[in-house]
Design an enzyme around this catalytic site. Sequence first.
Site, PDB file in Angstrom:
ATOM      1  N   TYR A   1      17.657   2.633  11.326  1.00 33.10           N
ATOM      2  CA  TYR A   1      17.123   2.188  10.029  1.00 33.10           C
ATOM      3  C   TYR A   1      18.224   1.507   9.218  1.00 33.10           C
ATOM      4  O   TYR A   1      18.018   0.442   8.624  1.00 33.10           O
ATOM      5  CB  TYR A   1      16.604   3.437   9.309  1.00 33.10           C
ATOM      6  CG  TYR A   1      16.116   3.271   7.901  1.00 33.10           C
ATOM      7  CD1 TYR A   1      14.824   2.823   7.635  1.00 33.10           C
ATOM      8  CD2 TYR A   1      16.929   3.619   6.808  1.00 33.10           C
ATOM      9  CE1 TYR A   1      14.359   2.714   6.334  1.00 33.10           C
ATOM     10  CE2 TYR A   1      16.470   3.509   5.508  1.00 33.10           C
ATOM     11  CZ  TYR A   1      15.189   3.066   5.273  1.00 33.10           C
ATOM     12  OH  TYR A   1      14.731   2.962   3.983  1.00 33.10           O
TER      13      TYR A   1
ATOM     14  N   THR B   1       0.815  -1.216   0.000  1.00 35.88           N
ATOM     15  CA  THR B   1       0.000   0.000   0.000  1.00 35.88           C
ATOM     16  C   THR B   1       0.848   1.265   0.000  1.00 35.88           C
ATOM     17  O   THR B   1       0.310   2.372  -0.002  1.00 35.88           O
ATOM     18  CB  THR B   1      -0.894   0.035   1.264  1.00 35.88           C
ATOM     19  OG1 THR B   1      -0.030  -0.164   2.396  1.00 35.88           O
ATOM     20  CG2 THR B   1      -1.947  -1.044   1.228  1.00 35.88           C
TER      21      THR B   1
ATOM     22  N   LYS C   1      18.478  -2.439   7.934  1.00 34.59           N
ATOM     23  CA  LYS C   1      18.486  -2.737   6.492  1.00 34.59           C
ATOM     24  C   LYS C   1      19.692  -3.604   6.132  1.00 34.59           C
ATOM     25  O   LYS C   1      19.596  -4.550   5.357  1.00 34.59           O
ATOM     26  CB  LYS C   1      18.541  -1.438   5.679  1.00 34.59           C
ATOM     27  CG  LYS C   1      17.235  -0.682   5.627  1.00 34.59           C
ATOM     28  CD  LYS C   1      16.274  -1.361   4.685  1.00 34.59           C
ATOM     29  CE  LYS C   1      15.009  -0.564   4.500  1.00 34.59           C
ATOM     30  NZ  LYS C   1      13.921  -1.383   3.950  1.00 34.59           N
TER      31      LYS C   1
ATOM     32  N   VAL D   1      13.313   7.656  -3.573  1.00 34.95           N
ATOM     33  CA  VAL D   1      12.152   7.396  -4.436  1.00 34.95           C
ATOM     34  C   VAL D   1      11.118   8.506  -4.236  1.00 34.95           C
ATOM     35  O   VAL D   1      10.963   9.015  -3.128  1.00 34.95           O
ATOM     36  CB  VAL D   1      11.475   6.064  -4.046  1.00 34.95           C
ATOM     37  CG1 VAL D   1      10.468   5.644  -5.111  1.00 34.95           C
ATOM     38  CG2 VAL D   1      12.494   4.965  -3.813  1.00 34.95           C
TER      39      VAL D   1
END
Length: 316
Positions: free
Chosen positions: A138, A11, A142, A168
């Site tokens: 974060y 989503t 990752k 992005v």
Amino acid sequence: MADVILVTGGTGLVGKAIQEVVESGEKREGEQWHFLSSKECDLSSLEETRELFQRIKPTKVIHLAAMVGGLFHNMANNLAFFRVNMAINDNVLLCAHENGVDKVVSCLSTCIFPDKTTYPIDETMVHDGPPHDSNFGYSYAKRMIDTLNRGYSNEHGRKYTSVIPCNVFGPHDNYNLQAGHVIPALIHKCFVAKRDGTPLQVFGSGKPLRQFIYSHDLARLFVWTLRNYEETAPLILSVDEEHEVSIADAVDAVVEAFGFEGEVNYDTSKADGQYKKTASNDKLRRLHSSFEFTPFKEAVKRSVDWFVENYETARK
Ligand code: NDP
């Protein structure tokens, strides 16, 4: 047997773009695509994740789900970014393995690379040194995806891999003024400045350099990776180095897309983040030389038009 492809984070910004790309031609005969929301399954819970995999029975997974946010959100919440993302990634890869999923493409990010490094960054440098302090939670979470992928590949022969997108942007982004990334936050601010006849306030000096990829381009590359990329080692999905732009260039593109004629102020008391994090897409270019990226200004214009048309319902 036809593939059942589960897209976690279905989503979000990237998930929605993959859905649009799949529905407008990338879907193959017999394939079933399942775009997951956190409402259907909280992937930080192992129990819920196990139940999901047993119910959906995916054969392939694109793993996007993550707690994500911009610089200021990261700086204030490093512990939560680490813990939640570690849990999500461990659960998804474990359940994929337990259920015999043969291919998983997970998502890293160029902002997880070592802070002190040489440029351009490439895929071999993920673990070379500490990440920038601002988003260490974060980043380390990752990086551990790559560690998990190596383990599942070495010990169980799984084709679990990862891609490393640059920044992005696009339709369905998080346009929140505090938690959003730079382009969506700028788009929202410029919308308000134009509507209210106020100056556009930009955080920082505008000097840092970034590579930005349009979400629909990234979506096409994700589908290509799922179908064609066979290595465990990560693959950088980024625009070419010569298409790196400054934050001020991004501001200009947003201002132009809106036709905003007011004042633009740079607040240099606010943090700039890393000056640059230029990544090389040489590996991608070697494997998929014909790929064409949407020009930056055109992609910004499409994102601005989407935000204006969807202002009432957009995430903000
Ligand atoms: P979004 O914030 O737009 O979407 C995040 C997605 O993750 C949503 O679908 C959300 O579901 C889902 N999610 C979050 N927490 C959970 C949870 N506990 N259980 C299940 N689902 C969850 O993110 P993006 O699309 O921007 O990012 C996708 C991936 O790309 C991430 O892994 C991110 O780290 C990576 N990336 C993003 C970049 C960017 O610039 N945006 C740059 C480089 C990498 P819901 O909405 O239903 O809550």
